[in-house]
Design an enzyme around this catalytic site. Structure first.
Site, PDB file in Angstrom:
ATOM      1  N   ASN A   1       0.795  -1.228   0.000  1.00 55.64           N
ATOM      2  CA  ASN A   1       0.000   0.000   0.000  1.00 55.64           C
ATOM      3  C   ASN A   1       0.830   1.281   0.000  1.00 55.64           C
ATOM      4  O   ASN A   1       0.384   2.309  -0.502  1.00 55.64           O
ATOM      5  CB  ASN A   1      -1.008   0.009   1.159  1.00 55.64           C
ATOM      6  CG  ASN A   1      -0.380  -0.269   2.506  1.00 55.64           C
ATOM      7  OD1 ASN A   1       0.765  -0.675   2.611  1.00 55.64           O
ATOM      8  ND2 ASN A   1      -1.157  -0.051   3.556  1.00 55.64           N
TER       9      ASN A   1
ATOM     10  N   LYS B   1      12.278  -8.278   0.987  1.00 56.82           N
ATOM     11  CA  LYS B   1      11.238  -8.913   0.183  1.00 56.82           C
ATOM     12  C   LYS B   1      10.054  -7.944   0.086  1.00 56.82           C
ATOM     13  O   LYS B   1       9.289  -7.795   1.029  1.00 56.82           O
ATOM     14  CB  LYS B   1      10.798 -10.231   0.832  1.00 56.82           C
ATOM     15  CG  LYS B   1      10.112 -11.226  -0.120  1.00 56.82           C
ATOM     16  CD  LYS B   1       8.732 -10.824  -0.555  1.00 56.82           C
ATOM     17  CE  LYS B   1       7.710 -10.861   0.557  1.00 56.82           C
ATOM     18  NZ  LYS B   1       6.331 -10.462   0.046  1.00 56.82           N
TER      19      LYS B   1
ATOM     20  N   GLU C   1       4.869  -4.133  12.512  1.00 51.93           N
ATOM     21  CA  GLU C   1       3.847  -3.090  12.355  1.00 51.93           C
ATOM     22  C   GLU C   1       2.688  -3.768  11.653  1.00 51.93           C
ATOM     23  O   GLU C   1       2.725  -4.012  10.456  1.00 51.93           O
ATOM     24  CB  GLU C   1       4.415  -1.910  11.556  1.00 51.93           C
ATOM     25  CG  GLU C   1       3.591  -0.636  11.705  1.00 51.93           C
ATOM     26  CD  GLU C   1       2.457  -0.561  10.688  1.00 51.93           C
ATOM     27  OE1 GLU C   1       1.299  -0.869  11.100  1.00 51.93           O
ATOM     28  OE2 GLU C   1       2.702  -0.227   9.531  1.00 51.93           O
TER      29      GLU C   1
ATOM     30  N   GLU D   1     -10.327  -4.944   9.432  1.00 49.00           N
ATOM     31  CA  GLU D   1      -9.856  -3.823   8.606  1.00 49.00           C
ATOM     32  C   GLU D   1     -10.631  -3.805   7.297  1.00 49.00           C
ATOM     33  O   GLU D   1     -10.627  -4.790   6.554  1.00 49.00           O
ATOM     34  CB  GLU D   1      -8.357  -3.974   8.316  1.00 49.00           C
ATOM     35  CG  GLU D   1      -7.455  -3.594   9.473  1.00 49.00           C
ATOM     36  CD  GLU D   1      -5.998  -3.546   9.051  1.00 49.00           C
ATOM     37  OE1 GLU D   1      -5.413  -2.451   8.996  1.00 49.00           O
ATOM     38  OE2 GLU D   1      -5.438  -4.616   8.773  1.00 49.00           O
TER      39      GLU D   1
ATOM     40  N   CYS E   1      -3.191   0.844   7.245  1.00 49.40           N
ATOM     41  CA  CYS E   1      -3.425   0.342   8.602  1.00 49.40           C
ATOM     42  C   CYS E   1      -3.845   1.466   9.538  1.00 49.40           C
ATOM     43  O   CYS E   1      -4.455   1.215  10.580  1.00 49.40           O
ATOM     44  CB  CYS E   1      -2.176  -0.359   9.122  1.00 49.40           C
ATOM     45  SG  CYS E   1      -0.690   0.671   9.078  1.00 49.40           S
TER      46      CYS E   1
END
Length: 480
Positions: A153, A176, A252, A383, A286
């Site tokens: 994102n 990655k 996170e 979410e 997030c």
């Protein structure tokens, strides 16, 4: 693409195809057209990358802090110089409008500038033992080779937020990036090479199968830290894998941010904040406001004002001028939002704005406002990751705090009130790592970003961001 973006793996300072020769396609979510075929790394490529990082660690860890600082500063300048190309690349592979993509480039660059300054400020301590017989010398040393895993994102900013402090601290890395947005990460690797980063310090393995690459890194014993941004579900899996070698971890993870509008709030300011907190990156963040708790005395007015603002936005290909809201990342993301809205409506929610995708090519969903949302709706407990604002009415301060905290996550909360005592009282009671008080934006390179509960471990950015990549070493010296 004008940036001439590499599509191979970047290992030990060389661009190289995957050992298997396989590639995977990167698609534009606005058109569903293939942008490029990128090297599809596997276990053998992961092994080459971590061995290169391990081999480079000793020399890189001894590099002068000023040298590390200057590499980061040059990389900052290069990112700024290439803003238009980087923004166009991000818009093409993940959909955000060009104006927002340029904003991410500026935000991402700031992490390199910030940590270029922190690189030369790594401190220590010197004191004596209580009995006066020994000197205590405390130094900070690099934790060692790091595994960095980033989401799609914010493909540039999440890369710089991890790579910046790792370079500043003297750590080598294997990186990655997300399968959906590898091109931005590869462009960033090219920038760091151009800035003079030595071979082996940063190694990038793109892949369509994260498990083939990340699991061997975590369980192989050469890496000493993992820094991950992504879902709580995947974070828990990585924590289990990291435990096998007792690695340092930074996580996170997910969020379920409450957005509380009190009776005395400045409603225009609250709506401005909602537009940022909800619609940044099409709601795919997030930190996105996920649950809107609005006092009953202002709920209707707030909903009407928010709906008017959202309805006025233009949805379309982010590369086109005048577009405010781009596509969601993929078909699965679009279907998730559709399912969540349908569930809320089935449970009594009223659609104030939006609510129906346009159809056709691309993964587009209109900005949507839902009123009279039931607490039992699925979107109140997960979410949303889309441009949907569900509004729940409250009357009692204790009740709204209980509802805001009734979640496994605790990343960020937003609070709008003009009463300073209420602001301090409620922000203290919110179980989150960050509070946006009368603002819808908390992200800043100078601030410690992170959450509590199942939103993660550790902090990124701010003065403490570099600590995640450093160990303490204590030297005991007898006094003569």
């Amino acid at each position: 693409m004008s940036l001439n973006t590499p599509t191979d793996l970047y290992i030990d300072g060389k661009w190289t195809p995957a050992e298997s020769g396989r590639t995977f396609d990167v698609e534009n979510p606005a058109t569903e057209e293939v942008l490029a075929a990128v090297a599809d790394g596997g276990a053998a490529d992961a092994d080459r990358a971590i061995r290169a990082a391990a081999a480079a660690q000793e020399d890189w860890g001894r590099t002068a802090p000023r040298a590390r600082s200057e590499i980061l500063r040059r990389a900052y300048d290069l990112i700024v110089d290439r803003t238009d190309d980087l923004a166009a690349l991000m818009t093409a592979e993940m959909g955000k409008p060009l104006a927002e993509a340029r904003g991410e480039v500026a935000y991402a660059a700031e992490f390199f500038r910030w940590f270029s300054e922190e690189a030369v400020r790594i401190g220590g301590d010197h004191t004596a033992t209580g009995d006066g017989k020994n000197r205590i010398v405390v130094t900070r040393v690099p934790v060692g080779p790091c595994v960095l895993v980033t989401p799609w994102n914010f493909p540039l900013a999440m890369g710089t937020r991890k790579i910046g402090p790792a370079i500043a601290a003297g750590c080598t890395m294997v990186f990655k990036p997300a399968e959906q947005t590898p091109l931005t990460a590869l462009a960033l690797a090219q920038i760091l090479e151009d800035a003079g980063l030595p071979p082996g310090v940063l190694n990038v393995v793109t892949t369509s199968d994260a498990g083939l690459v990340v699991k061997p890194w975590l369980e192989g014993g050469l890496a000493r830290k993992v820094s991950f941004t992504g879902s709580t579900e995947v974070g828990k899996l990585l924590l289990g894998q990291a435990a096998t070698t007792v690695m340092r971890t930074s996580m996170e993870l997910g969020g379920n941010a409450p957005f509380v509008v009190c009776a005395d709030a400045d409603l225009d300011r609250a709506v401005d904040g909602a537009m940022v907190a909800k619609l940044r990156n099409m709601g795919e963040a997030c930190t996105a406001a996920n649950r809107f708790f609005v006092h009953s005395s202002v709920a209707n007015e707030f909903a009407e004002k928010l709906a008017a603002r959202m309805t006025a936005l233009t949805v379309g290909n982010g590369a086109d001028s005048g577009v405010d809201i781009g596509p969601l990342i993929d078909k699965a993301g679009l279907e998730k939002v559709q399912t969540l809205v349908a569930d809320a409506v089935d449970k009594g929610a009223r659609v104030v704005a939006g609510g129906k995708p346009a159809g056709g090519a691309g993964h587009f969903y209109p900005p949507t406002v839902l009123a009279d949302v039931s607490a039992e709706s699925e979107l109140m407990n997960t979410e949303i990751f889309g441009p949907v604002a569900p509004i729940v009415v409250f009357d009692d301060e204790d009740d709204v705090i209980d509802a805001a905290n009734d979640t496994e996550w605790g990343l960020v909360g937003y609070l709008f009130t003009q009463d300073i005592d209420r602001a301090l009282r409620l922000s203290d009671r919110m179980e989150v790592g960050m509070v946006g008080l009368n603002t819808g934006l908390v992200s800043n390179p100078a601030a410690p970003f992170g959450g509590v509960k199942q939103s993660g471990l550790g902090r990124e950015g701010g003065r403490v961001g570099i600590d995640e990549f450093l160990e303490y070493k204590y030297l005991a010296i007898p006094r003569a």
